[in-house]
Design a protein around this motif. Structure first.
Motif, PDB file in Angstrom:
ATOM      1  N   ASN A 145       0.819  -1.207   0.000  1.00 10.63           N
ATOM      2  CA  ASN A 145       0.000   0.000   0.000  1.00 10.63           C
ATOM      3  C   ASN A 145       0.856   1.261   0.000  1.00 10.63           C
ATOM      4  O   ASN A 145       0.438   2.310  -0.479  1.00 10.63           O
ATOM      5  N   LYS A 146       2.060   1.157   0.559  1.00 10.69           N
ATOM      6  CA  LYS A 146       2.930   2.332   0.643  1.00 10.69           C
ATOM      7  C   LYS A 146       4.097   2.195  -0.329  1.00 10.69           C
ATOM      8  O   LYS A 146       4.566   1.093  -0.611  1.00 10.69           O
ATOM      9  N   PRO A 147       4.564   3.318  -0.890  1.00 12.12           N
ATOM     10  CA  PRO A 147       5.704   3.275  -1.813  1.00 12.12           C
ATOM     11  C   PRO A 147       6.995   2.889  -1.087  1.00 12.12           C
ATOM     12  O   PRO A 147       7.085   2.940   0.139  1.00 12.12           O
ATOM     13  N   SER A 148       7.992   2.542  -1.858  1.00 12.30           N
ATOM     14  CA  SER A 148       9.290   2.179  -1.304  1.00 12.30           C
ATOM     15  C   SER A 148       9.972   3.403  -0.697  1.00 12.30           C
ATOM     16  O   SER A 148      10.015   4.476  -1.299  1.00 12.30           O
ATOM     17  N   ASN A 149      10.520   3.197   0.519  1.00  8.75           N
ATOM     18  CA  ASN A 149      11.208   4.297   1.202  1.00  8.75           C
ATOM     19  C   ASN A 149      12.680   4.009   1.430  1.00  8.75           C
ATOM     20  O   ASN A 149      13.344   4.729   2.173  1.00  8.75           O
ATOM     21  N   GLY A 150      13.193   2.942   0.823  1.00  5.98           N
ATOM     22  CA  GLY A 150      14.600   2.645   1.023  1.00  5.98           C
ATOM     23  C   GLY A 150      14.889   1.159   0.982  1.00  5.98           C
ATOM     24  O   GLY A 150      14.003   0.329   0.747  1.00  5.98           O
ATOM     25  N   PRO A 151      16.152   0.797   1.223  1.00 10.28           N
ATOM     26  CA  PRO A 151      16.569  -0.606   1.140  1.00 10.28           C
ATOM     27  C   PRO A 151      15.827  -1.525   2.109  1.00 10.28           C
ATOM     28  O   PRO A 151      15.606  -2.693   1.812  1.00 10.28           O
TER      29      PRO A 151
ATOM     30  N   ARG B 203     -10.529  -1.226 -12.769  1.00 12.62           N
ATOM     31  CA  ARG B 203     -10.211   0.016 -12.050  1.00 12.62           C
ATOM     32  C   ARG B 203     -11.247   0.313 -10.956  1.00 12.62           C
ATOM     33  O   ARG B 203     -11.788   1.409 -10.861  1.00 12.62           O
ATOM     34  N   LEU B 204     -11.505  -0.693 -10.123  1.00 13.42           N
ATOM     35  CA  LEU B 204     -12.472  -0.549  -9.045  1.00 13.42           C
ATOM     36  C   LEU B 204     -11.777  -0.220  -7.729  1.00 13.42           C
ATOM     37  O   LEU B 204     -10.695  -0.743  -7.435  1.00 13.42           O
ATOM     38  N   PHE B 205     -12.412   0.661  -6.943  1.00 13.15           N
ATOM     39  CA  PHE B 205     -12.062   0.933  -5.548  1.00 13.15           C
ATOM     40  C   PHE B 205     -10.751   1.697  -5.350  1.00 13.15           C
ATOM     41  O   PHE B 205     -10.604   2.411  -4.359  1.00 13.15           O
ATOM     42  N   TYR B 206      -9.772   1.526  -6.223  1.00  9.42           N
ATOM     43  CA  TYR B 206      -8.450   2.125  -5.984  1.00  9.42           C
ATOM     44  C   TYR B 206      -8.000   2.941  -7.191  1.00  9.42           C
ATOM     45  O   TYR B 206      -8.361   2.642  -8.332  1.00  9.42           O
TER      46      TYR B 206
ATOM     47  N   TRP C 183      -4.031  -2.200  -9.871  1.00  6.32           N
ATOM     48  CA  TRP C 183      -3.476  -3.505  -9.555  1.00  6.32           C
ATOM     49  C   TRP C 183      -3.822  -3.966  -8.142  1.00  6.32           C
ATOM     50  O   TRP C 183      -3.750  -5.162  -7.828  1.00  6.32           O
ATOM     51  N   LYS C 184      -4.207  -3.022  -7.272  1.00  5.64           N
ATOM     52  CA  LYS C 184      -4.531  -3.391  -5.898  1.00  5.64           C
ATOM     53  C   LYS C 184      -5.748  -4.305  -5.833  1.00  5.64           C
ATOM     54  O   LYS C 184      -5.793  -5.255  -5.034  1.00  5.64           O
ATOM     55  N   PHE C 185      -6.737  -4.046  -6.667  1.00  3.90           N
ATOM     56  CA  PHE C 185      -7.922  -4.905  -6.672  1.00  3.90           C
ATOM     57  C   PHE C 185      -7.576  -6.296  -7.203  1.00  3.90           C
ATOM     58  O   PHE C 185      -8.105  -7.307  -6.715  1.00  3.90           O
ATOM     59  N   ALA C 186      -6.673  -6.383  -8.169  1.00  2.00           N
ATOM     60  CA  ALA C 186      -6.239  -7.687  -8.679  1.00  2.00           C
ATOM     61  C   ALA C 186      -5.552  -8.496  -7.576  1.00  2.00           C
ATOM     62  O   ALA C 186      -5.760  -9.713  -7.454  1.00  2.00           O
ATOM     63  N   LEU C 187      -4.751  -7.824  -6.751  1.00  2.00           N
ATOM     64  CA  LEU C 187      -4.116  -8.510  -5.628  1.00  2.00           C
ATOM     65  C   LEU C 187      -5.141  -8.894  -4.565  1.00  2.00           C
ATOM     66  O   LEU C 187      -4.993  -9.922  -3.899  1.00  2.00           O
TER      67      LEU C 187
END
Length: 484
Positions: free
Chosen positions: A349-355, A421-424, A428-432
């Protein structure tokens, strides 16, 4: 030379009328069983590498073989992947029949031959001298089609080899070794191209694809050479009581119907299909969400998943051989996989913030492999137990065909649900979410409805105790949930 297995039978003289009583059978194992197993393992490894090798190179493959971007159409790498699933479904029945009726030696030769021929055509398709992109793509898909046909044999061989060549306390580990060769090939097929093509610059005259496919050709040639040294389809003396009592007197079509109409086996088919299709379709699909969230991992998550899954499969095989707790292993794996995929979905749900975030993703992908891949060999072994005395290649073949059918369908389901393209905002979040939902279904099936009967073990235990009435019961009784 073979090793006598004294714990399963004792040697006695023939009776007065010249016949040999049941207790006079001596079961043996032969060193040649490891050669037979090696043929299957290296065939599976080579074929899996051909299947997955282009998944992490979708853009490079698209330009080299088609010469233009996909622009909404199915890209070349996806078509290649789907060919393997499509062909596995429609050639699987032939592989089952040949393996059970013509033997392991014939099936091994046919599988390795198809694999090496397919790899050769794929290598030819990558020669830069072929200037037409259309011809390149046609040759690539033709080679993939032929190589994919080898799946009809090596995917049903593990249980057959385990039953015919290995004693009861080595069958699960033999199955595991055969099946983990597949994720090992997946690991090679993702790591090698990620390294080779790291600094690749597209050009119509580049020899990089030729060098890559030439390496896969050499790898495909190795099991073909090994198969030439397999001298017999069966050992001179069976390794176990169930192997000695196993005869193909049911009939091919009736055997398939007996599997499908067995409710317990149908539940196992569904669990196997979910384990197989959800894992690999997710690893292929995951590339898009990871890039969208700022991760640059190439094909390494899939490689980590495969490597960790290989190690846990070996552990699961050892536990299964010692404890015979097949259904308990399946239950633990379904719960672990569902928890892992749900955790990964929430973490993305959150973007990458580092290693550190990348390390967490690698750990979660490793957990996906750790809990999913052991279900392949253990599920096949459980299927053979449930459907005994149906021949091993038939029961395992039905499982594999059902799994391949799901593997063919699930990527389209993921693509379709993403397009809704539902809900988000990030579709791709709905596919997951759908993938997580399907994993929960597998948990419910395994915990509440998976109650198999180990019919092959019943026969072997009855033979060891000399109880003829239990032997007859093990051969003829249906599973605890009636076949209909």
């Amino acid at each position: 030379m073979g090793s006598v297995i004294n714990k399963e039978a004792v040697d006695k003289e023939p009776s007065a009328n010249g016949t040999v009583t049941e207790s006079s059978v001596v079961y043996k194992v032969y060193p040649a069983r490891w050669l037979v197993l090696a043929v299957c393992c290296f065939l599976a490894l080579s074929n899996a590498m051909q299947w997955i090798s282009f998944s992490s190179l979708s853009d490079e493959v698209q330009m080299y073989y088609r010469g233009r971007p996909a622009n909404g159409s199915m890209d070349v790498s996806l078509v290649t992947n789907q060919i393997f699933q499509f062909v596995a479904v429609f050639t699987g029945f032939g592989g089952m029949y040949i393996t059970d009726n013509k033997g392991i030696k014939t099936a091994g030769l046919l599988g390795t031959s198809l694999n090496v021929i397919g790899a050769s055509i794929r290598m030819i398709a990558s020669i830069p001298f072929i200037e037409s992109h259309l011809i390149r793509e046609i040759l690539l898909h033709a080679g993939s089609f032929i190589a994919a046909s080898a799946q009809a044999f090596f995917l049903v061989l593990p249980s057959k080899i385990a039953e015919c060549w290995f004693p009861g306390d080595q069958r699960a580990i033999a199955n595991v070794l055969s099946f983990v060769a597949n994720p090992a090939g997946v690991a090679l097929g993702t790591i090698v191209p990620s390294v080779l093509f790291k600094n690749y610059t597209h050009g119509p005259n580049s020899w990089m694809f030729f060098a890559f496919t030439l390496g896969m050709e050499f790898l495909a040639f190795f099991p073909f050479i090994l198969a030439l040294f397999v001298r017999s389809k069966l050992p001179p003396t069976p390794p176990s009581a169930s192997s000695a009592a196993h005869q193909n007197n049911i009939g091919f079509v009736k055997s398939i119907l007996q599997c499908i109409l067995n409710i317990q086996f149908f539940i196992q088919m569904t669990l196997f299909a979910f384990a197989f299709s959800l894992l690999w379709s997710l690893m292929i699909f995951l590339d898009g969400p990871l890039k969208d969230q700022g991760y640059d991992m190439a094909g390494y998550p899939t490689a980590v998943c495969a490597v960790v899954g290989t190690m846990t499969s070996l552990l699961a095989g050892h536990i299964a051989d010692k404890t015979r707790k097949f259904k308990e292993i399946i239950r633990v794996c379904t719960v672990g996989f569902s928890c892992s995929v749900i955790t990964l979905r929430m973490f993305l749900n959150k973007p990458s913030n580092g290693p550190l975030d990348s390390i967490v993703v690698f750990i979660l992908c490793g957990c996906l492999g750790a809990f999913s891949i052991p279900q392949f060999p253990i599920g096949v072994e459980l299927g053979v137990e449930t459907t005994f005395p149906v021949m091993e290649a038939t029961s395992s073949g039905v499982l594999v065909i059902f799994g391949s059918l799901f593997m063919f369908i699930i990527p389209f389901v993921q693509t379709y649900t993403e397009s809704l393209r539902l809900f988000y905002a990030q579709s791709w979040k709905f596919a997951l979410d759908v993938t997580c939902g399907l994993s929960i279904v597998s948990v419910i099936l395994s915990l509440l409805f998976l109650k198999p009967r180990y019919r092959r073990l019943e026969l072997e235990n009855a033979k060891a105790l000399g109880k003829e009435d239990q032997i007859d019961s093990a051969r003829t009784n249906t599973s605890d949930i009636e076949m209909r």
